[in-house]
Design an enzyme around this catalytic site. Sequence first.
Site, PDB file in Angstrom:
ATOM      1  CG  ASP A 137      -0.367  -0.051   2.442  1.00  0.00           C
ATOM      2  OD1 ASP A 137       0.997  -0.036   2.811  1.00  0.00           O
ATOM      3  OD2 ASP A 137      -0.911   0.020   3.664  1.00  0.00           O
ATOM      4  CB  SER A 138       4.579   1.699   0.229  1.00  0.00           C
ATOM      5  OG  SER A 138       4.922   0.731  -0.483  1.00  0.00           O
ATOM      6  CG  ASP A 155       0.130  -3.996   2.082  1.00  0.00           C
ATOM      7  OD1 ASP A 155      -0.313  -4.564   3.137  1.00  0.00           O
ATOM      8  OD2 ASP A 155       1.184  -3.014   2.168  1.00  0.00           O
ATOM      9  CE  LYS A 195       2.476  -5.947   4.231  1.00  0.00           C
ATOM     10  NZ  LYS A 195       1.934  -4.994   5.377  1.00  0.00           N
ATOM     11  CD  GLU A 251      -0.086  -1.515   8.058  1.00  0.00           C
ATOM     12  OE1 GLU A 251      -0.434  -0.694   8.810  1.00  0.00           O
ATOM     13  OE2 GLU A 251       0.452  -1.093   6.717  1.00  0.00           O
ATOM     14  CD  GLU A 295       7.323  -0.631   8.367  1.00  0.00           C
ATOM     15  OE1 GLU A 295       7.734   0.392   7.768  1.00  0.00           O
ATOM     16  OE2 GLU A 295       6.307  -1.188   7.939  1.00  0.00           O
TER      17      GLU A 295
END
Length: 268
Positions: free
Chosen positions: A41-42, A80, A110, A112, A178
Site C-alpha cells: 500500500d506504499s 497488501d 498481508k 497490518e 517493521e
Amino acid sequence: MRAKDIREKAGEEPITMLTAYNAPDAAVVDEAGIDMILVGDSMGNLRLGHESTLPVTVEDVLSRTAAVSRVTENALVVADMPFLSFGVDEATSIENCGRMLKEADADAVKLECGEHTVELTRRLTQLGIPVQAHLGLTPQGENETGLFRQGTDEESARAIVDLAEAHEEAGAFSLVLEHIPANLGRIVTERLDIPTIGIGAGPDCDGQVLVVDEVVGLSERVAPFGKAFGDVRGEMQRAVEDYKAAVEAGEFPADEHSHTQAELDDIY
C-alpha cells in the site's frame, strides 16, 4: 512459490522480499530471483501521489496486484490489504481478501495486525487465504502511533511478542516486523516457527523486505533502515535532460529515427 514454501524456509535460508507496483518492476524483481513480491500500500506515497498510505483503495491494490501477477513466474505475490479494507466487518474483510486471490491472482494477503486481526487471520487461513502478518510500525495506524520505532519499552515489546505468537497460532505463514529494535527482532524470530521478515528489525530475522524504489535508487530519500543499491533516479534525470537538450538543439530526431515515403512527395 507458495506460502508453504516460504514457511519451510524459516531458519534454513535467508528470505528475500521486495515491493513492486507494476508489471515492469515485478518482471525485474522476479527475474532476479526474489522470493516474495509485496504489492504494498506504499503505492499511495510512491505511485499515486498521496502523502500517506491511507487513501489507497481495494481497487487500487486489485489493479496493481493483477499487473504484477501477470508477469511473475516464480515469486510469491502478496497483496497488501489497504486501510479499512479489513478488520471492521468479518464478512467484508473476507470478501476483500478473497478478491485478491480470485480477481488479481495473488498468492497471499498481508494484514497490518493487532488484537483485532487474530481471529480474522484464523478465519482467512481456514478458507484457504494465506496470511502474512505485520507487526511493529504499521503505517496505517500513523494517526494513532506516528511513524516511529515501536517496541522500545518492555510493555510494548511484550505486546509485539504476544501478538506474533497469537498470529502464528492463528495460521499466519510469515510475519513482517517493521522498525523495531534489533534485539526484539531476534527474540521474536527465536520464539516463532514461521519466518520473520524484517524491515528495520535487525539482521536476525529470517528474511528482509525493502521498498523497491529505495533499493534501486529511485527515491529522493532512503529510510534510516534502508539502502540504495543503485542510482535509477540519477540515470533517469540524465536521460531526460539529454533528451531535452537534443530536441532543443535539433539533434533529435535524426535521419535514422525517421521514415520517408517517396510517393508522398507529390501529393500536393
